[in-house]
Design an enzyme around this catalytic site. Structure first.
Site, PDB file in Angstrom:
ATOM      1  N   CYS A  61       0.808  -1.223   0.000  1.00 30.42           N
ATOM      2  CA  CYS A  61       0.000   0.000   0.000  1.00 30.42           C
ATOM      3  C   CYS A  61       0.842   1.274   0.000  1.00 30.42           C
ATOM      4  O   CYS A  61       0.311   2.358  -0.255  1.00 30.42           O
ATOM      5  CB  CYS A  61      -0.929   0.004   1.203  1.00 30.42           C
ATOM      6  SG  CYS A  61      -1.990  -1.445   1.289  1.00 30.42           S
ATOM      7  N   HIS A 120      -9.176   2.650  -2.332  1.00 27.31           N
ATOM      8  CA  HIS A 120      -7.771   2.303  -2.119  1.00 27.31           C
ATOM      9  C   HIS A 120      -7.218   1.464  -3.262  1.00 27.31           C
ATOM     10  O   HIS A 120      -7.132   0.240  -3.165  1.00 27.31           O
ATOM     11  CB  HIS A 120      -7.630   1.569  -0.785  1.00 27.31           C
ATOM     12  CG  HIS A 120      -6.255   1.076  -0.485  1.00 27.31           C
ATOM     13  ND1 HIS A 120      -5.114   1.766  -0.861  1.00 27.31           N
ATOM     14  CD2 HIS A 120      -5.827  -0.050   0.168  1.00 27.31           C
ATOM     15  CE1 HIS A 120      -4.056   1.081  -0.459  1.00 27.31           C
ATOM     16  NE2 HIS A 120      -4.461  -0.017   0.154  1.00 27.31           N
ATOM     17  N   CYS A 152       0.294   2.572   6.296  1.00 29.38           N
ATOM     18  CA  CYS A 152       0.637   1.200   6.683  1.00 29.38           C
ATOM     19  C   CYS A 152       0.726   0.360   5.422  1.00 29.38           C
ATOM     20  O   CYS A 152       0.163   0.707   4.384  1.00 29.38           O
ATOM     21  CB  CYS A 152      -0.420   0.628   7.624  1.00 29.38           C
ATOM     22  SG  CYS A 152      -2.060   0.473   6.873  1.00 29.38           S
TER      23      CYS A 152
END
Length: 483
Positions: free
Chosen positions: A145, A439, A469
């Site tokens: 990510c 996302h 994160c």
């Protein structure tokens, strides 16, 4: 309610009261309920670092400008565009907005998690899709990510070393077009078929195929080292860190409400490039389609847990959705940025990467990276005007916010006597986050960076903190500054 242990002859013992804390109470009053001993633990030395001086031969690293595509839930408006399309659209528009000669770009660095099998080097393919000079080298990075954060800081390092003056960086993900592979036995049979020299050999191999050989193997959604999915890991964090369901739903509701307000007031308009999806190319898409401004806390509270259906608190409503999108920024040396005759969005002041054991607190990495980035910047949390956090899950965001405010966590995990500090939710994710906006793994880091810098400029503020994160127990934090 109570539970008894008659086999031991003991009286019933009362169950602990249900946690109904609000998001603010979790951070302000319950910070020390966060777990310790499950993260970095014996590695507090990672935070004993002197101040970072990010100045190269031509000054600081400027983030000149950037843009992103709309973020769309997988299988919807952008499903006909692959990651190369999405990254190329964002990249071409970012370069155009900067007013820089494309021939001056020294490198392109892009992040992606699930790269297309037919074009694994996104950083190079972006050059061709955006019609940029073929002389620009392109490379690809993957840090889950935080992939486009890694792309941005890798570009910044090239500028600081004097290897480059202008770098195009970003990332993309098309989760509508996830690459699929075949099992190893099927792949071996297909390979043998391609090498067969006679019709008889080919027929014998074809006759050996069974239906199971044609079943695709999707990309892994679990940590390789633990076998636990990110959602399962977050559910574990919610329990261990004592994060209430109410607080999680509040964060999710806040994300949607703030994003909806930003949409309505046109705050995302300067960040988003309109996309005309195939096959008709007739209707332009210029809004994130996952934002639900008409939702309610009651509706969120009614959703069933996904990863622990009996005792869990993590739901589809307080998690980020699967999304398609691309984003890009143009980095330049301070000297080159000023030569453009316009103020850049901001400058990179410091950044930090950390990693913790994924079997403990998988998504707690930002709580370790943020104090390191602040120390390297020579700043404290009180000096930060706005904080932008990637919301993979509301429980993950709250776990990190609690850890940053916890004295217990600071002493046990960071080797410090004082906590990083309490983040005021009034200056945190002020235009919504990943739960509302979506996302697309490889694109989120650049989206967060762009969103923070644009809001700092709009409000006339100076310092911002980014935290992200990532799978594998990674944490990223970056401090940005304006003039």
């Amino acid at each position: 309610m109570s539970q008894s242990t008659p086999e031991l002859g003991l009286p019933p013992s009362p169950l602990p009261p249900r946690n109904e804390a609000t998001a603010e109470q979790e951070i302000r009053e319950r910070a020390d309920s966060v777990a310790t001993g499950l993260g970095a633990g014996g590695f507090p030395s990672i935070l004993k670092v002197s101040r970072q001086k990010l100045k190269g031969p031509h000054g600081r690293v400027a983030i000149v400008d950037g843009c992103r595509t709309p973020f769309a839930r997988a299988g919807t408006e952008l499903k006909e565009l692959d990651a190369i399309d999405l990254a190329g659209i964002a990249a071409g528009e970012a370069v155009a907005r900067c007013g820089i000669d494309p021939a001056e770009i020294d490198a392109a660095i892009f992040g992606i998690v699930l790269a297309p099998l037919y074009a694994p080097n996104l950083g190079r393919e972006v050059i061709f899709r955006a019609a940029l000079p073929a002389s620009i080298p392109g490379t690809t990075v993957n840090l889950a990510c935080a992939s486009s954060n890694r792309a941005i800081t890798t570009g910044a390092e090239s500028i600081l070393l004097g290897e480059a003056e202008v770098v195009l960086a970003g990332g993309a993900e098309s989760l509508s077009n996830v690459p699929l592979a075949f099992s190893k036995p099927a792949a071996e049979r297909f390979l043998a078929l391609s090498k067969a020299r006679t019709a008889g050999a080919r027929l014998r191999l074809l006759a050996g195929f069974r239906p199971r050989h044609f079943a695709p193997v999707p990309p892994a959604i679990a940590e390789f080292s633990t076998g636990r999915t990110m959602g399962e890991a977050c559910e574990k964090m919610a329990k261990e860190n004592g994060v209430s369901r109410r607080a999680q739903d509040e964060i999710a509701w806040m994300s949607h409400q703030r994003a909806a307000a930003a949409q309505a007031e046109g705050r995302f308009a300067e960040q988003i490039v309109m996309v005309f999806p195939p096959p008709r190319y007739g209707r332009g898409v210029d809004r994130d389609n996952g934002v639900r401004g008409d939702g309610s806390l009651e509706a969120l509270a009614a959703l069933k847990p996904v990863f622990d259906r009996r005792y869990g608190t993590v739901t589809a409503g307080n998690s980020s959705p699967i999304t398609d999108g691309g984003s890009a920024v143009v980095l330049a040396s301070e000297r080159r940025a000023r030569a453009l005759g316009r103020a850049p969005l901001g400058f990179v002041r410091s950044y930090a990467y950390t990693a913790i054991p994924p079997g403990g607190q998988l998504l707690q990495g930002p709580a370790y990276a943020a104090p390191l980035a602040l120390e390297r910047a020579g700043l404290k949390l009180a000096d930060i005007d706005l904080v932008e956090t990637h919301e993979a899950f509301a429980a993950q965001a709250l776990s990190n916010l609690k850890a940053m405010a916890s004295t217990k966590f600071a002493r046990a995990e960071l080797g410090r006597s004082e906590p990083v500090g309490e983040v005021d939710l009034a200056r945190w994710n002020v235009n919504g986050g990943s739960i509302a906006l979506g996302h697309p793994f490889g694109a989120t880091g650049a989206r967060v960076t762009l969103q923070l810098l644009c809001e700092l400029r709009r409000r006339g503020l100076q310092h911002g903190l980014i935290t992200v994160c990532a799978a594998g127990g990674h944490g990223f934090a970056m401090v940005v500054e304006r003039e």
